[in-house]
Design a protein around this motif. Sequence first.
Motif, PDB file in Angstrom:
ATOM      1  N   TYR A  98       0.458  29.206  39.334  1.00 60.35           N
ATOM      2  CA  TYR A  98       1.516  29.120  38.320  1.00 60.35           C
ATOM      3  C   TYR A  98       2.764  28.444  38.872  1.00 60.35           C
ATOM      4  N   PRO A  99       3.282  28.864  40.028  1.00 58.03           N
ATOM      5  CA  PRO A  99       4.468  28.171  40.549  1.00 58.03           C
ATOM      6  C   PRO A  99       4.216  26.684  40.831  1.00 58.03           C
ATOM      7  N   LYS A 100       3.035  26.339  41.329  1.00 61.49           N
ATOM      8  CA  LYS A 100       2.742  24.928  41.614  1.00 61.49           C
ATOM      9  C   LYS A 100       2.627  24.123  40.323  1.00 61.49           C
ATOM     10  N   ARG A 101       1.999  24.705  39.306  1.00 65.50           N
ATOM     11  CA  ARG A 101       1.927  24.032  38.000  1.00 65.50           C
ATOM     12  C   ARG A 101       3.331  23.818  37.457  1.00 65.50           C
ATOM     13  N   ASN A 102       4.171  24.851  37.539  1.00 67.24           N
ATOM     14  CA  ASN A 102       5.538  24.742  37.042  1.00 67.24           C
ATOM     15  C   ASN A 102       6.315  23.653  37.783  1.00 67.24           C
ATOM     16  N   GLU A 103       6.152  23.609  39.096  1.00 66.52           N
ATOM     17  CA  GLU A 103       6.824  22.566  39.888  1.00 66.52           C
ATOM     18  C   GLU A 103       6.356  21.183  39.449  1.00 66.52           C
ATOM     19  N   TRP A 104       5.051  21.029  39.227  1.00 60.99           N
ATOM     20  CA  TRP A 104       4.512  19.743  38.779  1.00 60.99           C
ATOM     21  C   TRP A 104       5.162  19.344  37.450  1.00 60.99           C
ATOM     22  N   MET A 105       5.263  20.291  36.523  1.00 61.20           N
ATOM     23  CA  MET A 105       5.865  20.012  35.217  1.00 61.20           C
ATOM     24  C   MET A 105       7.319  19.561  35.372  1.00 61.20           C
ATOM     25  N   ILE A 106       8.068  20.264  36.206  1.00 59.20           N
ATOM     26  CA  ILE A 106       9.480  19.937  36.406  1.00 59.20           C
ATOM     27  C   ILE A 106       9.631  18.546  37.012  1.00 59.20           C
ATOM     28  N   ARG A 107       8.768  18.211  37.964  1.00 62.09           N
ATOM     29  CA  ARG A 107       8.850  16.892  38.601  1.00 62.09           C
ATOM     30  C   ARG A 107       8.507  15.762  37.631  1.00 62.09           C
ATOM     31  N   GLN A 108       7.730  16.054  36.587  1.00 58.49           N
ATOM     32  CA  GLN A 108       7.399  15.054  35.568  1.00 58.49           C
ATOM     33  C   GLN A 108       8.534  14.876  34.569  1.00 58.49           C
ATOM     34  N   ALA A 109       9.428  15.865  34.482  1.00 55.76           N
ATOM     35  CA  ALA A 109      10.401  15.943  33.399  1.00 55.76           C
ATOM     36  C   ALA A 109      11.732  15.277  33.731  1.00 55.76           C
ATOM     37  N   ASP A 110      12.373  14.807  32.682  1.00 58.40           N
ATOM     38  CA  ASP A 110      13.757  14.340  32.749  1.00 58.40           C
ATOM     39  C   ASP A 110      14.693  15.472  32.330  1.00 58.40           C
ATOM     40  N   VAL A 111      14.209  16.302  31.410  1.00 64.46           N
ATOM     41  CA  VAL A 111      14.960  17.424  30.852  1.00 64.46           C
ATOM     42  C   VAL A 111      14.062  18.657  30.928  1.00 64.46           C
ATOM     43  N   VAL A 112      14.659  19.809  31.261  1.00 65.91           N
ATOM     44  CA  VAL A 112      13.926  21.073  31.289  1.00 65.91           C
ATOM     45  C   VAL A 112      14.631  22.034  30.340  1.00 65.91           C
ATOM     46  N   GLY A 119      15.824  36.926  36.502  1.00 65.31           N
ATOM     47  CA  GLY A 119      14.810  37.151  37.513  1.00 65.31           C
ATOM     48  C   GLY A 119      13.394  36.736  37.161  1.00 65.31           C
ATOM     49  N   GLY A 120      13.149  36.225  35.963  1.00 69.01           N
ATOM     50  CA  GLY A 120      11.801  35.849  35.582  1.00 69.01           C
ATOM     51  C   GLY A 120      11.391  34.488  36.103  1.00 69.01           C
ATOM     52  N   GLY A 121      10.133  34.135  35.866  1.00 75.42           N
ATOM     53  CA  GLY A 121       9.614  32.857  36.322  1.00 75.42           C
ATOM     54  C   GLY A 121      10.318  31.678  35.680  1.00 75.42           C
ATOM     55  N   ALA A 122      10.705  31.817  34.405  1.00 74.30           N
ATOM     56  CA  ALA A 122      11.416  30.722  33.735  1.00 74.30           C
ATOM     57  C   ALA A 122      12.764  30.476  34.404  1.00 74.30           C
ATOM     58  N   GLU A 123      13.409  31.532  34.866  1.00 76.31           N
ATOM     59  CA  GLU A 123      14.694  31.376  35.558  1.00 76.31           C
ATOM     60  C   GLU A 123      14.498  30.624  36.875  1.00 76.31           C
ATOM     61  N   LYS A 124      13.388  30.892  37.569  1.00 76.84           N
ATOM     62  CA  LYS A 124      13.085  30.152  38.799  1.00 76.84           C
ATOM     63  C   LYS A 124      12.848  28.676  38.486  1.00 76.84           C
ATOM     64  N   CYS A 125      12.214  28.398  37.348  1.00 74.30           N
ATOM     65  CA  CYS A 125      12.008  27.005  36.936  1.00 74.30           C
ATOM     66  C   CYS A 125      13.345  26.315  36.686  1.00 74.30           C
ATOM     67  N   ALA A 126      14.274  27.017  36.033  1.00 73.00           N
ATOM     68  CA  ALA A 126      15.593  26.438  35.777  1.00 73.00           C
ATOM     69  C   ALA A 126      16.304  26.131  37.090  1.00 73.00           C
ATOM     70  N   ALA A 127      16.202  27.034  38.053  1.00 73.02           N
ATOM     71  CA  ALA A 127      16.858  26.822  39.346  1.00 73.02           C
ATOM     72  C   ALA A 127      16.266  25.614  40.072  1.00 73.02           C
ATOM     73  N   LEU A 128      14.936  25.491  40.068  1.00 76.76           N
ATOM     74  CA  LEU A 128      14.295  24.342  40.714  1.00 76.76           C
ATOM     75  C   LEU A 128      14.674  23.049  40.005  1.00 76.76           C
ATOM     76  N   ALA A 129      14.657  23.076  38.680  1.00 83.04           N
ATOM     77  CA  ALA A 129      15.018  21.874  37.920  1.00 83.04           C
ATOM     78  C   ALA A 129      16.444  21.443  38.235  1.00 83.04           C
ATOM     79  N   ASP A 130      17.337  22.405  38.294  1.00 82.41           N
ATOM     80  CA  ASP A 130      18.727  22.096  38.630  1.00 82.41           C
ATOM     81  C   ASP A 130      18.815  21.500  40.033  1.00 82.41           C
ATOM     82  N   TRP A 131      18.118  22.089  40.979  1.00 83.10           N
ATOM     83  CA  TRP A 131      18.119  21.627  42.369  1.00 83.10           C
ATOM     84  C   TRP A 131      17.569  20.203  42.471  1.00 83.10           C
TER      85      TRP A 131
END
Length: 156
Positions: A98-112, A119-131
């Motif tokens: 799940y985290p690797k799939r999410n990272e792949w999605m974020i790397r494909q995206a211009d906007v998240v 503390g949920g997984g979506a919040e971790k996705c937002a943090a990675l996207a911001d980073w």
Amino acid sequence: MNKKITCALFGHRKMPPWVARELDRTIDFLIGERGVRRFLVAGQGEFDRAAARSLARRMRENPSLDAAEVLAYLRNGLGTLPTVYPEGLERVPKGLCYPKRNEWMIRQADVVCVYSRVGGGAEKCAALADWLGREVIRIGESAPGKPCGAGAGPPP
């Protein structure tokens, strides 16, 4: 050839009904104001099902749109959108898919676009996207087109 502007959508498994309405407004904004033509959906919970239904309807109305459910495991998807399975994910240990799939999605995206609880997984996705320097739109925390945190809570 022009690259399609891509948005990855992430949300909490459970959500109140107002989130689906706000998600619809946000998708309209992304299509109309930002020119997004490609959407990636995780396919896990209520938020992802609402996103998939909304996007499937818009794809019927607008053939220039493209949307897909991105699988973490080789299995059937929600059945609403075509599915994508990121190359190499089959070699990732089961607990990290799940985290690797999410990272792949974020790397494909211009906007998240994210609806999350602390503390949920979506919040971790937002943090990675911001980073990674992606634009992050938080449903329920800001109005589309405004910086994250510009508003708070559900829409009126």
